[in-house]
Design an enzyme around this catalytic site. Structure first.
Site, PDB file in Angstrom:
ATOM      1  N   ASP A   1       7.175   1.632   0.222  1.00 42.36           N
ATOM      2  CA  ASP A   1       8.518   1.426   0.790  1.00 42.36           C
ATOM      3  C   ASP A   1       8.529   0.159   1.631  1.00 42.36           C
ATOM      4  OD1 ASP A   1       6.688   2.753   2.622  1.00 42.36           O
ATOM      5  OD2 ASP A   1       8.337   2.496   4.035  1.00 42.36           O
TER       6      ASP A   1
ATOM      7  N   ASP B   1      -0.967   3.147   3.615  1.00 44.26           N
ATOM      8  CA  ASP B   1      -0.597   2.778   4.990  1.00 44.26           C
ATOM      9  C   ASP B   1      -0.326   1.272   5.062  1.00 44.26           C
ATOM     10  OD1 ASP B   1      -0.869   5.373   5.935  1.00 44.26           O
ATOM     11  OD2 ASP B   1      -3.019   5.125   6.298  1.00 44.26           O
TER      12      ASP B   1
HETATM   13  C1  SAM Z   1       1.301   6.965   4.072  1.00 43.80           C
HETATM   14  S1  SAM Z   1       0.241   8.224   3.520  1.00 43.80           S
HETATM   15  C2  SAM Z   1       0.756   8.479   1.814  1.00 43.80           C
HETATM   16  C3  SAM Z   1       0.248   9.777   1.254  1.00 43.80           C
HETATM   17  C4  SAM Z   1       0.684  10.051  -0.203  1.00 43.80           C
HETATM   18  N1  SAM Z   1       0.178   9.069  -1.105  1.00 43.80           N
HETATM   19  C5  SAM Z   1       2.188  10.139  -0.305  1.00 43.80           C
HETATM   20  O1  SAM Z   1       2.781   9.197  -0.840  1.00 43.80           O
HETATM   21  O2  SAM Z   1       2.754  11.137   0.152  1.00 43.80           O
HETATM   22  C6  SAM Z   1      -1.272   7.341   3.291  1.00 43.80           C
HETATM   23  C7  SAM Z   1      -2.442   8.279   3.088  1.00 43.80           C
HETATM   24  O3  SAM Z   1      -3.599   7.526   2.777  1.00 43.80           O
HETATM   25  C8  SAM Z   1      -4.698   8.032   3.510  1.00 43.80           C
HETATM   26  N2  SAM Z   1      -5.641   6.924   3.658  1.00 43.80           N
HETATM   27  C9  SAM Z   1      -5.451   5.789   4.352  1.00 43.80           C
HETATM   28  N3  SAM Z   1      -6.502   4.973   4.241  1.00 43.80           N
HETATM   29  C10 SAM Z   1      -7.396   5.621   3.429  1.00 43.80           C
HETATM   30  C11 SAM Z   1      -8.675   5.309   2.929  1.00 43.80           C
HETATM   31  N4  SAM Z   1      -9.271   4.150   3.240  1.00 43.80           N
HETATM   32  N5  SAM Z   1      -9.289   6.192   2.129  1.00 43.80           N
HETATM   33  C12 SAM Z   1      -8.693   7.368   1.810  1.00 43.80           C
HETATM   34  N6  SAM Z   1      -7.483   7.718   2.263  1.00 43.80           N
HETATM   35  C13 SAM Z   1      -6.835   6.863   3.052  1.00 43.80           C
HETATM   36  C14 SAM Z   1      -4.086   8.509   4.821  1.00 43.80           C
HETATM   37  O4  SAM Z   1      -4.900   9.452   5.480  1.00 43.80           O
HETATM   38  C15 SAM Z   1      -2.764   9.097   4.334  1.00 43.80           C
HETATM   39  O5  SAM Z   1      -2.885  10.453   3.985  1.00 43.80           O
END
Ligand code: SAM
Length: 208
Positions: free
Chosen positions: A149, A113
């Site tokens: 990205d 994120d």
């Molecule tokens: C933008 S999505 C990308 C998901 C995957 N890596 C992809 O490229 O399709 C970011 C993911 O990271 C998870 N996430 C964000 N912060 C996190 C954290 N501190 N610990 C575990 N997961 C986290 C979110 O819930 C989300 O599913």
């Protein structure tokens, strides 16, 4: 899958009740192998493909959002994968408190994120505090593989990693096996962003 309730396969879903303190990978996987961790696995596309293609490696996905965690567990369980586990928790906290020093061969961080607002930058996963922990957990010559990205976050990452020059060497980004010809990492978010014609930035490091 839209109308089907995802199943939380016991053999894939890791629970805090299952272990105490520092995680023992040999206990979790029943063998002593190379271990890769993915931070923020989302729907688990990278892990499903990589675990199927690399049966000699054990994979752990850490995902905060219960909906995506369940989706990933369900996919992995239905595929009958035995070398992958998922845990639903905050990756920063989990890596710091539960992952052993010198125990991980590779960290994968794909499309974390970006928290674009300046006031939210402190929430970005790639930051000095988490790099310190990742470095601690990596074995000698272990890798960190990152794709995003988001240009601003990418530049931020480059600056954050620059402070670790003594311990990390920048290396070529090695494309995961599940990534198609036009992809870098082969995750759900990458597939969405490619359709939107966004640029993808990658960076990788090896622990010295
Ligand atoms: C933008 S999505 C990308 C998901 C995957 N890596 C992809 O490229 O399709 C970011 C993911 O990271 C998870 N996430 C964000 N912060 C996190 C954290 N501190 N610990 C575990 N997961 C986290 C979110 O819930 C989300 O599913």
């Amino acid at each position: 899958m839209a109308n089907r309730k995802p199943k939380e396969f016991e053999k894939i879903a890791m629970k805090f009740e299952d272990f105490e303190g520092i995680l023992s990978f040999p206990d979790v996987f029943g063998r002593k192998n190379a271990v890769h961790i993915e931070v923020g696995s989302g729907k688990g596309t990278f892990l499903v493909n990589e675990a199927a293609a690399s049966p000699a490696v054990d994979f752990l996905g850490i995902e905060w959002a219960r909906k995506y965690y369940l989706f990933a567990v369900d996919r992995m369980g239905r595929k009958g994968l035995t070398n992958v586990r998922m845990i639903r928790t905050d990756a920063a906290m989990f890596i710091e408190k539960n992952i052993a020093t010198d125990s991980v061969d590779c960290f994968h961080i794909y499309f974390p994120d970006p928290w674009p607002k300046r006031s939210h930058h402190k929430r970005r996963f790639v930051c000095a505090q988490n790099i310190v922990q990742i470095l601690r957990c990596l074995k000698k010559h272990g890798h960190i593989n990152i794709a995003t990205d988001h240009k601003d976050y990418f530049q931020w990452m480059q600056k954050e990693f620059a402070a670790f020059d003594d311990e990390l060497k920048q290396v070529d980004f090695i494309k995961p096996v599940g990534a198609k010809e036009n992809e870098c990492a082969g995750t759900n978010f990458e597939r969405k962003y490619i359709k939107e014609k966004r640029n993808i930035f990658t960076i990788a490091f090896r622990k010295k």
